[in-house]
Design a protein around this motif. Structure first.
Motif, PDB file in Angstrom:
ATOM      1  N   PHE A  43      75.393  30.807  21.569  1.00 17.10           N
ATOM      2  CA  PHE A  43      75.830  29.410  21.521  1.00 17.10           C
ATOM      3  C   PHE A  43      74.913  28.533  22.363  1.00 17.10           C
ATOM      4  CE2 PHE A  43      78.426  25.835  23.006  1.00 17.10           C
ATOM      5  CZ  PHE A  43      78.975  25.381  21.821  1.00 17.10           C
ATOM      6  N   MET A  44      74.537  29.014  23.549  1.00 16.08           N
ATOM      7  CA  MET A  44      73.708  28.207  24.449  1.00 16.08           C
ATOM      8  C   MET A  44      72.302  27.999  23.909  1.00 16.08           C
ATOM      9  SD  MET A  44      75.108  29.276  28.268  1.00 16.08           S
ATOM     10  CE  MET A  44      73.883  30.498  28.440  1.00 16.08           C
ATOM     11  N   GLN A  45      71.821  28.903  23.062  1.00 15.03           N
ATOM     12  CA  GLN A  45      70.487  28.736  22.488  1.00 15.03           C
ATOM     13  C   GLN A  45      70.457  27.572  21.510  1.00 15.03           C
ATOM     14  OE1 GLN A  45      69.403  32.548  20.885  1.00 15.03           O
ATOM     15  NE2 GLN A  45      69.160  33.446  22.917  1.00 15.03           N
ATOM     16  N   ALA A  46      71.510  27.418  20.716  1.00 14.11           N
ATOM     17  CA  ALA A  46      71.649  26.295  19.774  1.00 14.11           C
ATOM     18  C   ALA A  46      72.937  26.483  18.994  1.00 14.11           C
ATOM     19  CB  ALA A  46      70.473  26.214  18.811  1.00 14.11           C
ATOM     20  N   HIS A  47      73.535  25.364  18.570  1.00 12.74           N
ATOM     21  CA  HIS A  47      74.780  25.393  17.804  1.00 12.74           C
ATOM     22  C   HIS A  47      74.932  24.101  17.017  1.00 12.74           C
ATOM     23  CE1 HIS A  47      75.658  23.854  21.888  1.00 12.74           C
ATOM     24  NE2 HIS A  47      76.378  22.964  21.237  1.00 12.74           N
ATOM     25  N   LEU A  48      75.940  24.072  16.162  1.00  3.86           N
ATOM     26  CA  LEU A  48      76.225  22.857  15.415  1.00  3.86           C
ATOM     27  C   LEU A  48      76.674  21.761  16.378  1.00  3.86           C
ATOM     28  CD1 LEU A  48      76.280  25.027  13.133  1.00  3.86           C
ATOM     29  CD2 LEU A  48      78.096  23.696  12.090  1.00  3.86           C
ATOM     30  N   PRO A  49      76.314  20.511  16.103  1.00  6.47           N
ATOM     31  CA  PRO A  49      76.738  19.413  16.968  1.00  6.47           C
ATOM     32  C   PRO A  49      78.261  19.379  17.115  1.00  6.47           C
ATOM     33  CG  PRO A  49      75.114  18.663  15.391  1.00  6.47           C
ATOM     34  CD  PRO A  49      75.497  20.057  14.988  1.00  6.47           C
ATOM     35  N   SER A  50      78.715  19.169  18.313  1.00  7.44           N
ATOM     36  CA  SER A  50      80.131  19.061  18.697  1.00  7.44           C
ATOM     37  C   SER A  50      80.939  20.337  18.478  1.00  7.44           C
ATOM     38  CB  SER A  50      80.822  17.862  18.044  1.00  7.44           C
ATOM     39  OG  SER A  50      81.054  18.094  16.677  1.00  7.44           O
ATOM     40  N   ALA A  51      80.271  21.458  18.235  1.00  2.64           N
ATOM     41  CA  ALA A  51      80.983  22.725  18.065  1.00  2.64           C
ATOM     42  C   ALA A  51      81.581  23.187  19.391  1.00  2.64           C
ATOM     43  CB  ALA A  51      80.025  23.796  17.540  1.00  2.64           C
ATOM     44  N   ILE A  52      82.661  23.935  19.284  1.00  5.19           N
ATOM     45  CA  ILE A  52      83.221  24.607  20.451  1.00  5.19           C
ATOM     46  C   ILE A  52      82.977  26.102  20.273  1.00  5.19           C
ATOM     47  CG2 ILE A  52      84.934  22.829  20.952  1.00  5.19           C
ATOM     48  CD1 ILE A  52      87.032  24.681  19.642  1.00  5.19           C
ATOM     49  N   ASP A  53      82.865  26.801  21.380  1.00  4.80           N
ATOM     50  CA  ASP A  53      82.551  28.223  21.342  1.00  4.80           C
ATOM     51  C   ASP A  53      83.729  29.047  21.834  1.00  4.80           C
ATOM     52  OD1 ASP A  53      80.937  30.570  21.117  1.00  4.80           O
ATOM     53  OD2 ASP A  53      80.517  30.480  23.257  1.00  4.80           O
ATOM     54  N   VAL A  54      84.263  29.864  20.943  1.00  5.60           N
ATOM     55  CA  VAL A  54      85.278  30.850  21.305  1.00  5.60           C
ATOM     56  C   VAL A  54      84.811  32.152  20.651  1.00  5.60           C
ATOM     57  CG1 VAL A  54      87.701  31.537  21.244  1.00  5.60           C
ATOM     58  CG2 VAL A  54      87.108  29.100  21.332  1.00  5.60           C
ATOM     59  N   PRO A  55      84.186  33.029  21.420  1.00  6.75           N
ATOM     60  CA  PRO A  55      83.615  34.247  20.841  1.00  6.75           C
ATOM     61  C   PRO A  55      84.635  35.079  20.065  1.00  6.75           C
ATOM     62  CG  PRO A  55      82.883  33.964  23.100  1.00  6.75           C
ATOM     63  CD  PRO A  55      83.952  32.936  22.854  1.00  6.75           C
ATOM     64  N   ARG A  56      84.184  35.687  18.983  1.00  3.65           N
ATOM     65  CA  ARG A  56      85.047  36.513  18.133  1.00  3.65           C
ATOM     66  C   ARG A  56      85.771  37.590  18.938  1.00  3.65           C
ATOM     67  NH1 ARG A  56      88.583  38.516  16.444  1.00  3.65           N
ATOM     68  NH2 ARG A  56      88.720  40.164  14.917  1.00  3.65           N
ATOM     69  N   GLY A  57      85.100  38.167  19.891  1.00  2.00           N
ATOM     70  CA  GLY A  57      85.688  39.263  20.663  1.00  2.00           C
ATOM     71  C   GLY A  57      86.889  38.884  21.506  1.00  2.00           C
ATOM     72  N   VAL A  58      87.061  37.598  21.785  1.00  2.00           N
ATOM     73  CA  VAL A  58      88.193  37.151  22.601  1.00  2.00           C
ATOM     74  C   VAL A  58      89.030  36.092  21.898  1.00  2.00           C
ATOM     75  CG1 VAL A  58      87.089  37.729  24.798  1.00  2.00           C
ATOM     76  CG2 VAL A  58      86.773  35.441  23.827  1.00  2.00           C
ATOM     77  N   LEU A  59      88.794  35.898  20.624  1.00  3.79           N
ATOM     78  CA  LEU A  59      89.447  34.833  19.862  1.00  3.79           C
ATOM     79  C   LEU A  59      90.965  34.859  20.004  1.00  3.79           C
ATOM     80  CD1 LEU A  59      88.901  32.510  17.800  1.00  3.79           C
ATOM     81  CD2 LEU A  59      89.264  34.210  16.012  1.00  3.79           C
ATOM     82  N   GLU A  60      91.563  36.009  19.774  1.00  2.00           N
ATOM     83  CA  GLU A  60      93.020  36.117  19.804  1.00  2.00           C
ATOM     84  C   GLU A  60      93.599  35.749  21.177  1.00  2.00           C
ATOM     85  OE1 GLU A  60      90.860  38.323  18.669  1.00  2.00           O
ATOM     86  OE2 GLU A  60      91.564  39.223  16.806  1.00  2.00           O
ATOM     87  N   PHE A  61      92.821  35.984  22.220  1.00  2.00           N
ATOM     88  CA  PHE A  61      93.286  35.721  23.580  1.00  2.00           C
ATOM     89  C   PHE A  61      93.091  34.277  24.019  1.00  2.00           C
ATOM     90  CE2 PHE A  61      91.979  40.181  23.368  1.00  2.00           C
ATOM     91  CZ  PHE A  61      93.165  40.804  23.732  1.00  2.00           C
ATOM     92  N   ALA A 123      78.570  23.671  26.097  1.00  2.00           N
ATOM     93  CA  ALA A 123      79.887  23.715  25.448  1.00  2.00           C
ATOM     94  C   ALA A 123      80.837  22.776  26.152  1.00  2.00           C
ATOM     95  CB  ALA A 123      80.433  25.135  25.478  1.00  2.00           C
ATOM     96  N   GLU A 124      81.741  22.160  25.374  1.00  2.00           N
ATOM     97  CA  GLU A 124      82.759  21.300  25.967  1.00  2.00           C
ATOM     98  C   GLU A 124      83.777  22.131  26.728  1.00  2.00           C
ATOM     99  OE1 GLU A 124      84.473  18.445  23.316  1.00  2.00           O
ATOM    100  OE2 GLU A 124      82.627  18.338  22.167  1.00  2.00           O
ATOM    101  N   TRP A 125      84.029  23.311  26.241  1.00  2.00           N
ATOM    102  CA  TRP A 125      85.012  24.203  26.882  1.00  2.00           C
ATOM    103  C   TRP A 125      84.649  25.602  26.486  1.00  2.00           C
ATOM    104  CZ3 TRP A 125      89.122  27.597  25.668  1.00  2.00           C
ATOM    105  CH2 TRP A 125      90.036  27.802  26.693  1.00  2.00           C
ATOM    106  N   ASN A 126      84.221  26.381  27.423  1.00  2.00           N
ATOM    107  CA  ASN A 126      83.761  27.736  27.101  1.00  2.00           C
ATOM    108  C   ASN A 126      84.040  28.654  28.276  1.00  2.00           C
ATOM    109  OD1 ASN A 126      82.481  29.901  25.927  1.00  2.00           O
ATOM    110  ND2 ASN A 126      80.452  29.247  26.564  1.00  2.00           N
ATOM    111  N   GLU A 127      85.099  29.370  28.206  1.00  2.00           N
ATOM    112  CA  GLU A 127      85.425  30.332  29.263  1.00  2.00           C
ATOM    113  C   GLU A 127      85.510  31.696  28.683  1.00  2.00           C
ATOM    114  OE1 GLU A 127      89.089  28.878  30.892  1.00  2.00           O
ATOM    115  OE2 GLU A 127      88.051  27.487  32.157  1.00  2.00           O
TER     116      GLU A 127
END
Length: 127
Positions: A43-61, A123-127
């Motif tokens: 995500f930090m390398q590049a992403h869609l404008p205004s995208a938020i990042d919630v990795p697949r591995g922790v999505l449910e959580f 990211a606007e919110w990425n934990e």
């Protein structure tokens, strides 16, 4: 016989909506939320404008705690690097009650290759 990763992706794709990168661009222009399910380093390398990042591995959580994912009826465009993780994440979101989720075919790789806009903003919110 044990299932392979591709078996899981194929099964997910049979139950989700997918769209081309052109359709994805239109959805974003109409206000869809872009959800990047790649790892934070990707995500930090590049992403869609205004995208938020919630990795697949922790999505449910993390979905329930994310402030931008509280409306289960909002339009969400899911993407990963090539489409597999995106398909799994889209299926998971549907199973969690989200009603308007679509996976972007080809993922970020196709988006980049086509020359669509991307950003490296944090990211606007990425934990």
């Amino acid at each position: 016989m044990a299932l392979t990763t591709q078996d899981f992706v194929t099964a997910a794709k049979a139950e989700i909506n997918e769209c081309s990168i052109q359709e994805a661009s239109e959805k974003l222009q109409q206000g869809a939320l872009a959800l990047d399910v790649r790892e934070p380093q990707e995500f930090m390398q590049a992403h869609l404008p205004s995208a938020i990042d919630v990795p697949r591995g922790v999505l449910e959580f993390r979905v329930d705690a994310h402030p931008k994912l509280q409306d289960k009826d909002q339009e969400i465009l899911v993407y990963c690097q090539a489409g597999g993780r995106g398909a799994l994440a889209t299926k998971t979101l549907q199973d969690m009650g989200f009603t308007r989720v679509t996976n972007m075919l080809g993922g970020f790789a196709a988006w980049s290759e086509a020359g669509f806009e991307q950003t490296k903003d944090p990211a606007e919110w990425n934990e």
